[in-house]
Design an enzyme around this catalytic site. Sequence first.
Site, PDB file in Angstrom:
ATOM      1  N   HIS A   1     -10.343   8.464 -56.381  1.00 23.03           N
ATOM      2  CA  HIS A   1     -11.060   9.658 -57.362  1.00 23.03           C
ATOM      3  C   HIS A   1     -11.180  11.138 -56.698  1.00 23.03           C
ATOM      4  O   HIS A   1     -11.454  11.879 -57.940  1.00 23.03           O
ATOM      5  CB  HIS A   1     -12.902   9.248 -57.511  1.00 23.03           C
ATOM      6  CG  HIS A   1     -12.889   8.064 -58.373  1.00 23.03           C
ATOM      7  ND1 HIS A   1     -12.780   6.623 -58.277  1.00 23.03           N
ATOM      8  CD2 HIS A   1     -12.675   7.874 -59.923  1.00 23.03           C
ATOM      9  CE1 HIS A   1     -12.352   6.067 -59.429  1.00 23.03           C
ATOM     10  NE2 HIS A   1     -13.632   6.864 -60.281  1.00 23.03           N
ATOM     11  N   GLY A   2     -10.959  11.103 -55.939  1.00 18.36           N
ATOM     12  CA  GLY A   2     -10.629  12.920 -55.642  1.00 18.36           C
ATOM     13  C   GLY A   2     -10.668  12.887 -53.687  1.00 18.36           C
ATOM     14  O   GLY A   2     -10.642  11.772 -53.224  1.00 18.36           O
TER      15      GLY A   2
END
Length: 483
Positions: free
Chosen positions: A328-329
């Site tokens: 996700h990041g």
Amino acid sequence: MSFAAPLFLWYFLPAVLLAHWILPVRFRNAIIAVFSIAFYAVGGKEFVLLLLTMMVVNYAAGLAIGRARAADRTRGLTSPKGILVATVAGDLAVLAIWKYLGFASVAIDQLGRALGGSGSPVIELALPIGISFFTFHHLSYVVDVYRGTRTPMRNPLTFATYIAMFPQLIAGPIVRYHEIADQLRNQHHDRWGDFVEGFPRFAWGLFKKVVIADSLATVADTAFATSDPTFTTAWVGALAYTGQIYFDFSGYSDMAIGLGMMFGLRLPENFRRPYSADSVTDFWRRWHMSLSRWFRDYLYIPLGGNRGGRTATYRNLSIVFLATGLWHGAAWTFVLWGAYHGALLIFERATGLAKVEGYVMVRRAVTFVLVVFGWVLFRAADLDEFTKMAGAMLVPDGLTLPALGLAPELLTSTAPHEWVLLAVVPMLVLLPGTFVMGRVIDGLDGTSPRRQLTARLVALCSSPYAALAAVAGGFSPFLYFQF
């Protein structure tokens, strides 16, 4: 290019549909491929070259694996396994460089300074839009070809359609190759019937994004920007973001599924009433389901799944959810968010809580609160912001009215309809876990014709308002574009 942008709604989508309807049906994949590359070039700009390079490499790798298997090569770099390992390593290297190298350089610099050194260079790279999604599609392709579940695509335009298909290119759903290979090869469809089937689902997603998610976004942004949030302000912000991310991402998925249907392609479902989950384990069966299935098929099961006893199962779950957070990041907040959910799943498995029956609403409420708290970590810009919000949520600064009251910024900037939408968010827990509006619109799950017609009318009646809001500039980029 956002699906809610006037450029897409009034120019791009009509153009690609017109081309699809006018040209012979056998050109469907070519039309989608060409328009999809143009779609990515508008938002991704120079990174379209990166996408095209990865497509060429993985297309060639799929053919090479097929030839190596036909030649019965079993050892060396030219064997199916050797080609697979080299291709997967290359795909992951691209993802690591563009998405994680900057994060790693910051961590190394901070560690060096903490140990008394002078630090090290910090690398800053722009993030190619949708890189996590199209990298996972490439990986699915070469792995499925290697496993023999599907044969490699020989037509480069058909392969480009799978990888770059604009409905799912930059924010999913993540479509495993074996899920769609046969659909891509079958280009004979009732084009008008496909449009009639898909448009209501697209319209419903547009409404969820522009009208609901973007309204809640203003509340969430205001609350998280508060320098010293009260107990109530922090919880209002957390609930607003909980609603925003669901309606934003599920709205995008509805639009993507609807667009796919307009071209005769059935993309996988991505959400199934996640806030009706009665455990965190159940939540992950309902939230971003295409990502969960991808990690299950290509990471969890290859690691051994639950076949090696408790310790091995807990290890595998930990790896999967740390990977989920990182996917996700590139930030510690995402790593900790993944670890948080992994720890909750392991706790439920160890204690048997995921299999408990009865007290359904109590279990739903507890699960919802745990998920809401996790979203604060997910939304926070950094650990300091998370600490600020979480501290206010968990430890009220006294029980006086000023300590519990709302921040003045929220009182002055939040519109009446935004308060109404905010009140709806916790009520999602009360909805039946089997009721999914998108699937009712599509007539799935045994939906009666009358119920389907009603759902379609609701979706169609909501679309003009959503379209007008989008034209007026009342939309923000989809949240998952950043991943």
